[in-house]
Motif scaffolding. Sequence first.
Motif, short mmCIF file in Angstrom:
data_model
loop_
_atom_site.label_atom_id
_atom_site.label_comp_id
_atom_site.label_asym_id
_atom_site.label_seq_id
_atom_site.Cartn_x
_atom_site.Cartn_y
_atom_site.Cartn_z
N ASN A 1 41.15 78.55 -0.99
CA ASN A 1 40.54 77.31 -0.52
C ASN A 1 40.71 77.13 0.99
O ASN A 1 40.75 76.01 1.50
CB ASN A 1 41.11 76.08 -1.26
CG ASN A 1 40.16 74.89 -1.20
OD1 ASN A 1 38.95 75.05 -1.14
ND2 ASN A 1 40.72 73.70 -1.20
N ILE A 2 40.80 78.25 1.68
CA ILE A 2 40.85 78.23 3.15
C ILE A 2 39.42 78.41 3.67
O ILE A 2 38.74 79.34 3.26
CB ILE A 2 41.75 79.35 3.69
CG1 ILE A 2 43.20 79.15 3.22
CG2 ILE A 2 41.70 79.42 5.21
CD1 ILE A 2 44.13 80.30 3.58
N PRO A 3 38.92 77.56 4.56
CA PRO A 3 37.55 77.70 5.07
C PRO A 3 37.31 79.07 5.67
O PRO A 3 38.24 79.69 6.22
CB PRO A 3 37.46 76.59 6.14
CG PRO A 3 38.50 75.60 5.75
CD PRO A 3 39.63 76.40 5.14
N VAL A 4 36.07 79.54 5.60
CA VAL A 4 35.78 80.91 6.00
C VAL A 4 36.06 81.15 7.48
O VAL A 4 36.52 82.23 7.86
CB VAL A 4 34.32 81.27 5.65
CG1 VAL A 4 33.33 80.51 6.51
CG2 VAL A 4 34.09 82.77 5.76
N HIS A 5 35.80 80.14 8.34
CA HIS A 5 36.07 80.36 9.77
C HIS A 5 37.56 80.54 10.02
O HIS A 5 37.98 81.34 10.86
CB HIS A 5 35.51 79.20 10.61
CG HIS A 5 36.18 77.89 10.37
ND1 HIS A 5 35.82 77.05 9.33
CD2 HIS A 5 37.19 77.27 11.01
CE1 HIS A 5 36.57 75.97 9.36
NE2 HIS A 5 37.41 76.08 10.36
N ARG A 6 38.38 79.79 9.28
CA ARG A 6 39.83 79.93 9.40
C ARG A 6 40.29 81.25 8.78
O ARG A 6 41.18 81.93 9.32
CB ARG A 6 40.51 78.74 8.70
CG ARG A 6 42.03 78.79 8.66
CD ARG A 6 42.63 78.73 10.03
NE ARG A 6 44.09 78.80 9.98
CZ ARG A 6 44.85 79.24 10.97
NH1 ARG A 6 44.29 79.64 12.11
NH2 ARG A 6 46.16 79.26 10.85
N MET A 7 39.68 81.61 7.66
CA MET A 7 40.03 82.87 7.00
C MET A 7 39.77 84.06 7.92
O MET A 7 40.58 85.00 7.98
CB MET A 7 39.23 83.01 5.70
CG MET A 7 39.53 84.29 4.92
SD MET A 7 41.24 84.44 4.36
CE MET A 7 41.26 83.18 3.07
N ASN A 8 38.65 84.04 8.62
CA ASN A 8 38.34 85.13 9.56
C ASN A 8 39.45 85.29 10.59
O ASN A 8 39.87 86.40 10.91
CB ASN A 8 37.00 84.84 10.26
CG ASN A 8 35.82 85.31 9.46
OD1 ASN A 8 35.83 86.39 8.89
ND2 ASN A 8 34.78 84.50 9.39
N ALA A 9 39.92 84.17 11.12
CA ALA A 9 40.97 84.21 12.14
C ALA A 9 42.28 84.74 11.56
O ALA A 9 42.98 85.56 12.18
CB ALA A 9 41.19 82.81 12.73
N LEU A 10 42.62 84.31 10.34
CA LEU A 10 43.86 84.77 9.70
C LEU A 10 43.82 86.26 9.39
O LEU A 10 44.81 86.97 9.60
CB LEU A 10 44.09 83.96 8.41
CG LEU A 10 44.45 82.49 8.59
CD1 LEU A 10 44.36 81.76 7.26
CD2 LEU A 10 45.84 82.34 9.19
N LEU A 11 42.68 86.73 8.90
CA LEU A 11 42.56 88.15 8.59
C LEU A 11 42.66 89.00 9.85
O LEU A 11 43.26 90.09 9.84
CB LEU A 11 41.24 88.41 7.86
CG LEU A 11 41.14 87.83 6.44
CD1 LEU A 11 39.72 87.98 5.91
CD2 LEU A 11 42.13 88.51 5.51
#
Length: 371
Positions: free
Chosen positions: A340-350
């Motif tokens: 449930n992490i937004p995709v824009h945040r997920m991109n940064a985390l990955l």
Amino acid sequence: MNNDEIVYSIALTQVPGIGTTWARNLINAAGSAANVFNQRKELPHLMKGITPRVVEALNCPKALQRAEKEYEFITKNHIQCFTINNENYPSRMRECDDAPIILFYKGNNDLNMPRTINMVGTRHATDYGKQICTHFLNELKELIPDILVVSGLAYGIDINAHRAALSNNIPTVGVLAHGLDRIYPSVHRKTAVEMLSNGGLLTEFISGTNPDRYNFVSRNRIVAGICDATIVIESAAKGGSLITADIAESYHRDCFAFPGRANDEYSKGCNQLIRDNKAILIQSAEDFVRAMCWDEDSQPKKSENIQRSFFPELSEEEQSIVTILEKENQQINNLVVTTNIPVHRMNALLFELEMKGIIRVLAGGMYQLLK
């Protein structure tokens, strides 16, 4: 589900001059569709760009009356409504900027299955295209039993994909360019009814909406948006399936195409996609599964238990991603749905995890935890 929120969400789609993007931005600013209407005079303080014209447009009794009538229709016909912030709303679609603020669904299948594909193509399907639909899904059922197949219930490749899915007991969802008070084309009604017990029908349009030409382009973005990958079976040099492929690319989703002979009219579009590097060439379900890295048996075995202490610098969000990847490789869309992490945040985390040498990205957009 808050009934008022459903009614106000429907009403917001009926306000003249308020399109999909504006509607979503208003909800984000106000916190809910109900607040958009009930606190409309406060909107200029909550969101930049709100003009008196927008505030006045929201003073629209006709929109609310139409929404109340639609709510009666969906209640009577046992139709599910997913507002954009509802947990059952397709998470992949929610991450798209032009996602509809409400979706109407008649069916029994989860729209957030971990592996979801769409199969699209020409309305003038040849025997070659029909055979591809059948053989591809026969093979895919053996390789990936738990998958959802999406298409548009149109003539040609769409309906053949739905029928091939049903014959293999694969759930399949048809995305409509009109309301759920009709089936277009009507000759596909029998198949549509069968889909209700193993998949379903999905639309952003209220009852009474005609299947007008521009609605099909709007429908195509949902076909692309709710899926991990788009597969183009057959297409002429121009057509709706190429639009779907372009939309999928804009959403950073994988796109695949089956090649055809150079002089075949309904293979020109697929060959163009492959030539222009807009689609990956596949010839079988095995090719597709391998490209998506969904073939778990082909992946190297990972350590059974990677402890947080190995990576003391991980944030709570990063650790949640690592925990999921300990079990198996995942695509970004699956990670977004699970965490449930937004995709824009997920991109940064990955990206951060890649830089730390903790994960790596594989072909098909698959992420793997390193030992």
